[in-house]
Design an enzyme around this catalytic site. Structure first.
Site, short mmCIF file in Angstrom:
data_model
loop_
_atom_site.label_atom_id
_atom_site.label_comp_id
_atom_site.label_asym_id
_atom_site.label_seq_id
_atom_site.Cartn_x
_atom_site.Cartn_y
_atom_site.Cartn_z
N HIS A 1 1.80 2.11 -14.22
CA HIS A 1 2.46 1.24 -14.67
C HIS A 1 4.01 1.06 -14.56
O HIS A 1 3.96 1.87 -15.10
CB HIS A 1 2.32 0.42 -16.41
CG HIS A 1 2.93 -0.82 -16.37
ND1 HIS A 1 2.36 -2.05 -16.66
CD2 HIS A 1 4.21 -1.30 -17.71
CE1 HIS A 1 3.13 -2.69 -16.07
NE2 HIS A 1 4.15 -2.35 -17.57
N LEU B 1 -3.17 -6.78 -9.01
CA LEU B 1 -2.66 -7.73 -9.32
C LEU B 1 -3.93 -8.58 -10.83
O LEU B 1 -3.59 -8.90 -10.75
CB LEU B 1 -1.91 -9.07 -8.82
CG LEU B 1 -0.60 -8.04 -8.39
CD1 LEU B 1 0.45 -8.25 -7.16
CD2 LEU B 1 0.22 -6.98 -9.24
N ASP C 1 -2.77 -3.29 -19.10
CA ASP C 1 -1.75 -2.58 -19.27
C ASP C 1 -1.65 -1.91 -21.21
O ASP C 1 -1.20 -1.59 -21.75
CB ASP C 1 -0.63 -3.07 -19.25
CG ASP C 1 -0.16 -3.61 -18.02
OD1 ASP C 1 -0.71 -2.46 -17.01
OD2 ASP C 1 0.86 -4.79 -17.82
N GLY D 1 0.37 -0.85 0.54
CA GLY D 1 0.34 -0.60 -0.01
C GLY D 1 0.90 1.47 -0.27
O GLY D 1 0.44 2.75 0.57
N SER D 2 1.98 0.86 -0.16
CA SER D 2 2.55 2.69 -0.56
C SER D 2 2.35 3.24 -1.67
O SER D 2 2.22 4.76 -1.02
CB SER D 2 4.33 1.97 -0.26
OG SER D 2 4.48 1.41 -2.14
N ASN D 3 1.80 3.03 -2.51
CA ASN D 3 1.48 4.01 -3.49
C ASN D 3 -0.06 4.90 -2.72
O ASN D 3 -0.40 5.57 -3.07
CB ASN D 3 1.02 3.44 -4.82
CG ASN D 3 2.24 4.25 -5.92
OD1 ASN D 3 2.44 5.25 -5.67
ND2 ASN D 3 2.79 2.97 -7.16
N ILE E 1 -9.10 -6.22 -14.65
CA ILE E 1 -10.50 -5.60 -14.19
C ILE E 1 -11.28 -5.83 -14.95
O ILE E 1 -11.64 -6.21 -16.15
CB ILE E 1 -10.15 -4.19 -14.48
CG1 ILE E 1 -8.26 -3.82 -13.41
CG2 ILE E 1 -11.47 -3.67 -14.32
CD1 ILE E 1 -9.07 -4.21 -12.16
#
Length: 192
Positions: free
Chosen positions: A104, A85, A145, A12-14, A88
């Site tokens: 990305h 990950l 992506d 969860g750093s972002n 969707i």
């Protein structure tokens, strides 16, 4: 107030960086953290920040409602993928057209697609002897992506770089640009 849901699968750093950016924002709020792993660090961040968390399961997400009713019930306007990950599903993409944003850790279309995340991306950059790498922030479509690019930032790949050093450099770009690009997209979409 525009409500964001952050989808994340890891530490969860972002997500934390995005939460910090919008903490006192006048018209954007992080209102929900969606996660597919019960032991992911991002859920602890959600708890510490007082943001509701939603733990999702693969079958209802991929082949069911994609949790669209739960997201709508909570008033979610945009979905931000920050290290999420799973692919969707079409149901979610149709419910949130041009309102699902991914980051990305490479310059798409290079080094994207299924299985290309984290260290795998940075290993691919090194193996390809790329002279530069960076980030791509893009809208999400039905393919990994692949959606329309919104923003890219580049850094050189230096002699002696390895996947670990590249990861640190790329993460710096993510922290620097992702929240600002989200804010810009929300402003543009809200004025249409």
């Amino acid at each position: 107030m525009t409500q964001l849901a952050i989808f994340a699968s890891g530490t969860g750093s972002n997500a934390k960086n995005i939460i910090d950016h919008f903490r006192h924002h006048s018209f954007i709020s992080v209102s929900l953290i969606v996660c597919n792993k019960p032991d992911a660090g991002v859920l602890q961040i959600a708890g510490e920040e007082g943001i509701p968390g939603l733990l999702i399961e693969k079958e209802p997400f991929s082949r069911g409602t994609a949790y669209v009713p739960e997201l709508r019930e909570r008033g979610i306007d945009f979905i931000i993928l920050a290290g999420f990950l799973w692919k969707i599903p079409e149901a979610l993409i149709k419910a949130y057209p041009r309102r699902i944003i991914n980051i990305h850790p490479a310059l798409l279309p290079k080094h994207g697609g299924r299985g290309m995340y984290g260290r795998f991306v940075h290993e691919a950059v090194i193996a390809a002897s790329d002279k530069e790498t960076g980030i791509t922030i893009h809208f999400v479509d039905e393919q990994y992506d692949h959606g329309e690019p919104i923003f890219q930032a580049r850094i050189p790949v230096e002699p002696g770089d390895d996947p670990r050093t590249l990861a640190r450099k790329v993460q710096f770009l993510e922290y620097e640009h992702f929240p600002e690009v989200i804010e810009r997209v929300v402003k543009l979409q809200n004025h249409r």
